[in-house]
Design a protein around this motif. Structure first.
Motif, PDB file in Angstrom:
ATOM      1  N   ILE A 143      -1.063   0.670 -23.963  1.00 29.88           N
ATOM      2  CA  ILE A 143       0.226   0.695 -23.393  1.00 29.88           C
ATOM      3  C   ILE A 143       0.669   2.006 -22.988  1.00 29.88           C
ATOM      4  CG2 ILE A 143       2.683   0.388 -24.419  1.00 29.88           C
ATOM      5  CD1 ILE A 143       1.397  -1.785 -26.443  1.00 29.88           C
ATOM      6  N   LEU A 144       1.224   1.942 -21.846  1.00 26.31           N
ATOM      7  CA  LEU A 144       1.263   3.346 -21.063  1.00 26.31           C
ATOM      8  C   LEU A 144       2.602   3.619 -20.700  1.00 26.31           C
ATOM      9  CD1 LEU A 144      -2.267   2.619 -19.534  1.00 26.31           C
ATOM     10  CD2 LEU A 144      -1.919   4.580 -21.229  1.00 26.31           C
ATOM     11  N   ASN A 145       3.057   4.793 -20.476  1.00 26.94           N
ATOM     12  CA  ASN A 145       4.316   5.100 -20.238  1.00 26.94           C
ATOM     13  C   ASN A 145       4.652   5.435 -18.662  1.00 26.94           C
ATOM     14  OD1 ASN A 145       6.052   4.405 -22.584  1.00 26.94           O
ATOM     15  ND2 ASN A 145       5.172   6.219 -23.441  1.00 26.94           N
ATOM     16  N   SER A 146       3.517   6.184 -18.089  1.00 34.43           N
ATOM     17  CA  SER A 146       3.630   6.604 -16.783  1.00 34.43           C
ATOM     18  C   SER A 146       2.925   5.657 -15.763  1.00 34.43           C
ATOM     19  CB  SER A 146       3.275   7.827 -16.507  1.00 34.43           C
ATOM     20  OG  SER A 146       1.877   8.129 -16.067  1.00 34.43           O
ATOM     21  N   LEU A 147       3.564   5.357 -14.939  1.00 33.32           N
ATOM     22  CA  LEU A 147       2.658   4.455 -13.724  1.00 33.32           C
ATOM     23  C   LEU A 147       1.526   5.125 -13.217  1.00 33.32           C
ATOM     24  CD1 LEU A 147       2.722   1.954 -11.434  1.00 33.32           C
ATOM     25  CD2 LEU A 147       3.955   3.649 -10.110  1.00 33.32           C
ATOM     26  N   GLU A 148       1.318   6.247 -13.059  1.00 34.26           N
ATOM     27  CA  GLU A 148       0.104   7.128 -12.639  1.00 34.26           C
ATOM     28  C   GLU A 148      -0.972   6.818 -13.544  1.00 34.26           C
ATOM     29  OE1 GLU A 148       0.312  11.101 -11.909  1.00 34.26           O
ATOM     30  OE2 GLU A 148       1.735  10.797 -10.159  1.00 34.26           O
ATOM     31  N   GLU A 149      -0.671   6.948 -14.745  1.00 27.48           N
ATOM     32  CA  GLU A 149      -1.326   6.911 -16.052  1.00 27.48           C
ATOM     33  C   GLU A 149      -2.151   5.347 -15.996  1.00 27.48           C
ATOM     34  OE1 GLU A 149      -1.598   8.229 -20.714  1.00 27.48           O
ATOM     35  OE2 GLU A 149       0.384   8.217 -19.579  1.00 27.48           O
ATOM     36  N   ALA A 150      -1.107   4.523 -15.626  1.00 20.41           N
ATOM     37  CA  ALA A 150      -1.444   2.912 -15.775  1.00 20.41           C
ATOM     38  C   ALA A 150      -2.348   2.516 -14.911  1.00 20.41           C
ATOM     39  CB  ALA A 150      -0.198   2.193 -15.900  1.00 20.41           C
ATOM     40  N   GLN A 151      -2.098   3.260 -13.532  1.00 16.91           N
ATOM     41  CA  GLN A 151      -3.094   2.706 -12.467  1.00 16.91           C
ATOM     42  C   GLN A 151      -4.183   3.476 -12.717  1.00 16.91           C
ATOM     43  OE1 GLN A 151      -0.385   4.262  -9.225  1.00 16.91           O
ATOM     44  NE2 GLN A 151       0.076   2.076  -8.909  1.00 16.91           N
ATOM     45  N   LYS A 152      -4.592   4.640 -13.197  1.00 18.63           N
ATOM     46  CA  LYS A 152      -5.719   5.349 -13.674  1.00 18.63           C
ATOM     47  C   LYS A 152      -6.616   4.526 -14.651  1.00 18.63           C
ATOM     48  CE  LYS A 152      -6.889   9.098 -15.765  1.00 18.63           C
ATOM     49  NZ  LYS A 152      -5.824  10.480 -16.511  1.00 18.63           N
ATOM     50  N   GLU A 153      -6.013   4.035 -15.464  1.00 15.71           N
ATOM     51  CA  GLU A 153      -6.513   3.315 -16.648  1.00 15.71           C
ATOM     52  C   GLU A 153      -7.148   2.067 -16.080  1.00 15.71           C
ATOM     53  OE1 GLU A 153      -7.987   4.506 -19.271  1.00 15.71           O
ATOM     54  OE2 GLU A 153      -6.739   6.200 -20.083  1.00 15.71           O
ATOM     55  N   LEU A 154      -6.192   1.445 -15.228  1.00 18.02           N
ATOM     56  CA  LEU A 154      -6.412   0.037 -14.793  1.00 18.02           C
ATOM     57  C   LEU A 154      -7.969   0.227 -13.902  1.00 18.02           C
ATOM     58  CD1 LEU A 154      -6.091  -2.889 -14.178  1.00 18.02           C
ATOM     59  CD2 LEU A 154      -4.887  -2.096 -12.005  1.00 18.02           C
ATOM     60  N   GLU A 155      -8.095   1.318 -13.179  1.00 15.55           N
ATOM     61  CA  GLU A 155      -9.197   1.692 -12.398  1.00 15.55           C
ATOM     62  C   GLU A 155     -10.332   1.870 -13.280  1.00 15.55           C
ATOM     63  OE1 GLU A 155      -8.738   4.142  -9.032  1.00 15.55           O
ATOM     64  OE2 GLU A 155     -10.789   4.402  -8.805  1.00 15.55           O
ATOM     65  N   ASN A 156     -10.090   2.631 -14.523  1.00 19.21           N
ATOM     66  CA  ASN A 156     -11.208   3.001 -15.393  1.00 19.21           C
ATOM     67  C   ASN A 156     -11.754   1.666 -15.946  1.00 19.21           C
ATOM     68  OD1 ASN A 156     -11.288   5.723 -15.543  1.00 19.21           O
ATOM     69  ND2 ASN A 156      -9.551   5.959 -17.023  1.00 19.21           N
ATOM     70  N   MET A 157     -10.811   0.683 -16.393  1.00 17.53           N
ATOM     71  CA  MET A 157     -11.296  -0.368 -16.937  1.00 17.53           C
ATOM     72  C   MET A 157     -12.054  -1.367 -15.905  1.00 17.53           C
ATOM     73  SD  MET A 157      -7.658  -1.172 -19.307  1.00 17.53           S
ATOM     74  CE  MET A 157      -8.088  -2.762 -20.131  1.00 17.53           C
ATOM     75  N   LEU A 158     -11.780  -1.340 -14.727  1.00  8.96           N
ATOM     76  CA  LEU A 158     -12.141  -2.497 -13.565  1.00  8.96           C
ATOM     77  C   LEU A 158     -13.493  -1.838 -13.021  1.00  8.96           C
ATOM     78  CD1 LEU A 158      -9.072  -4.064 -12.239  1.00  8.96           C
ATOM     79  CD2 LEU A 158     -10.550  -5.031 -13.866  1.00  8.96           C
TER      80      LEU A 158
END
Ligand code: AMP
Ligand code: GLY
Length: 423
Positions: free
Chosen positions: A161-176
């Motif tokens: 659960i992430l508060n910033s858009l940038e962080e969310a996009q980065k984590e999505l990439e980390n997962m995928l």
């Protein structure tokens, strides 16, 4: 009859405690078990996912009923393994088939199931490596915080659960793309954030009929005030005061009935527990997740409140006659407090001697991560002991657990001092 419980935590010690009291239980085995189950059953040191070893044990000990505690063997198909084996298919197994277990084994499958049967849940879309760009774009259409869920089993760590858009996009990439959660993250569900208070509802079903068990609420974070890292659960209470009759009516009509009907419609062999993780948004229930087993530490407060003979109830589940059961539940509230190893849920030490177990009064101590060593009980996991107590309400119950926590000791023992703080 001879009964086997698979697993080794506080949940399994609680099952063993309840089942060992039944007049239908002759010999009880727990695999692999812990120092607590060793006192009331025979521990057998095999892995819960080693199906051939489980088979050998079942045949050798003439096991007639098996209760599966954790999700791994269920998601790996232990029920199908039993049903397809001439020597095992007579065993009454409490747990869903592999197709049923996919409700926990795949978050995407769970979301598709809920969409299909109009079960209220957060809006979502799912993405893979190939659709990473679309996933990043989808995130820009959402408001923070952003909820990212690895599709597969990730030992309770797969939700970010992430508060910033940038962080969310980065984590999505980390997962995928970077295998953050291994193959569990090959597909990621991105969903709308729901703001509310959580609780768990447990349903026992034979695939046709169902019984709603007492509600419970667990406290997942390591720190007081629900702060810090997620854990397996630091304590729990039952019943949940805000899950009143009106709310539970909504849960039954909008969630439990369509869930059981969906299983039936899809002809899924499901004889076991459905653990529905709920969030109450305003006055309305939404499903956060399904699990296909009991919760831990919720089991430590839910099962001790059941007065009916658990083995009789399980026999009815196995026979498909659950409608014949009238479940008796204690009026008293229950609370449990987890004592954990210092450092948990990150690195911690094991092998610390536990003292004071014989001094506990008016509470039940369920062992989670314990083992026997040279005649002593020592720590062997992050979550070590769960102290369950009863009272007229949960504050009275948890007070007894805290009093008894003061009598128990092991090096670097830690527990939360605010179980129930938000109620
Ligand atoms: P899960 O593993 O799906 O239970 O998710 C772990 C935790 O993340 C839940 O217990 C919630 O606290 C939180 N969570 C999951 N999904 C959502 C959501 N859509 N909105 C808000 N919180 C969520
Ligand atoms: N206490 C949460 C779980 O068992 O998944």
């Amino acid at each position: 009859m001879n009964i086997l419980i698979l697993g080794s935590g506080g949940r399994e010690h609680t099952f063993a405690h309840m089942i060992s009291k039944s007049s239908h239980c002759d010999n009880l085995f727990v695999a692999p078990g812990n120092a607590g189950t060793a006192k009331i059953a025979t521990n057998v040191s095999i892995s819960v996912t080693d199906f051939e070893a489980v088979k050998e044990l079942v045949i050798k000990e003439k096991i007639e009923m098996m209760v599966v505690g954790p999700e791994d063997p269920l998601v790996n198909g232990i029920v199908d393994f039993f049903n397809q084996d001439e020597q095992l298919k007579q065993v009454a197994v409490i747990g869903p088939s592999k197709r049923g277990a996919l409700l926990e084994g795949s978050k995407e499958r769970a979301k598709e199931f809920m969409a299909l049967y109009n079960i209220p849940t957060a809006a979502y879309e799912s993405f893979t490596k190939e659709s990473l760009a679309a996933g990043k774009e989808f995130l820009t259409t959402l408001k923070p915080p952003y909820v990212l869920k690895a599709d597969g089993l990730a030992a309770g760590k797969g939700v970010l659960i992430l508060n910033s858009l940038e962080e969310a996009q980065k984590e999505l990439e980390n997962m995928l793309s970077n295998n953050k959660f291994g193959s569990a993250g090959n597909t990621v569900v991105i969903e709308e954030f729901l703001d509310g208070i959580e609780l768990s509802v447990f349903v026992l079903t034979d695939g046709e009929n169902y019984k709603i068990l007492p509600t419970a609420k667990d406290y997942k974070r390591i720190g007081e005030g629900d702060t810090g890292l997620n854990t397996g659960g630091m304590g729990a209470i039952s019943p949940v005061p805000f899950a009143d009759e009106v709310f539970m009516e909504k849960v039954e009509e909008r969630i439990v009935k369509p869930t059981i009907n969906g299983l039936k419609t899809e002809d899924i062999d499901y004889k076991g527990f459905v653990f529905i993780g709920l969030i109450k948004v305003g006055e309305e229930p939404y499903v956060i997740e399904y699990n296909v087993r009991m919760g831990d530490p919720e089991t430590e407060v839910v099962l001790p409140r059941i007065e009916s003979d658990l083995v009789e109830v399980f026999q009815k589940v196995a026979a498909g006659n659950l409608s014949e059961v009238e479940l008796k539940v204690k009026k008293e509230a229950a609370a449990t407090l987890m004592l954990v190893s210092g450092g948990y849920p990150e690195a911690y030490e094991k092998g610390k001697e536990i003292t004071g177990l014989n001094e506990v009064e008016d509470s039940i101590v369920f062992h989670a991560g314990t083992a026997e060593k040279d005649g002593k009980v020592v720590t062997s996991g992050g979550r070590v002991l769960a102290i369950t107590s009863f009272g007229k309400d949960f504050p009275e119950a948890i007070k007894k657990s805290y009093q008894n926590a003061g009598k128990l000791h092991f090096d670097k023992m830690y527990f939360r001092k605010d179980i129930g703080f938000d109620l």
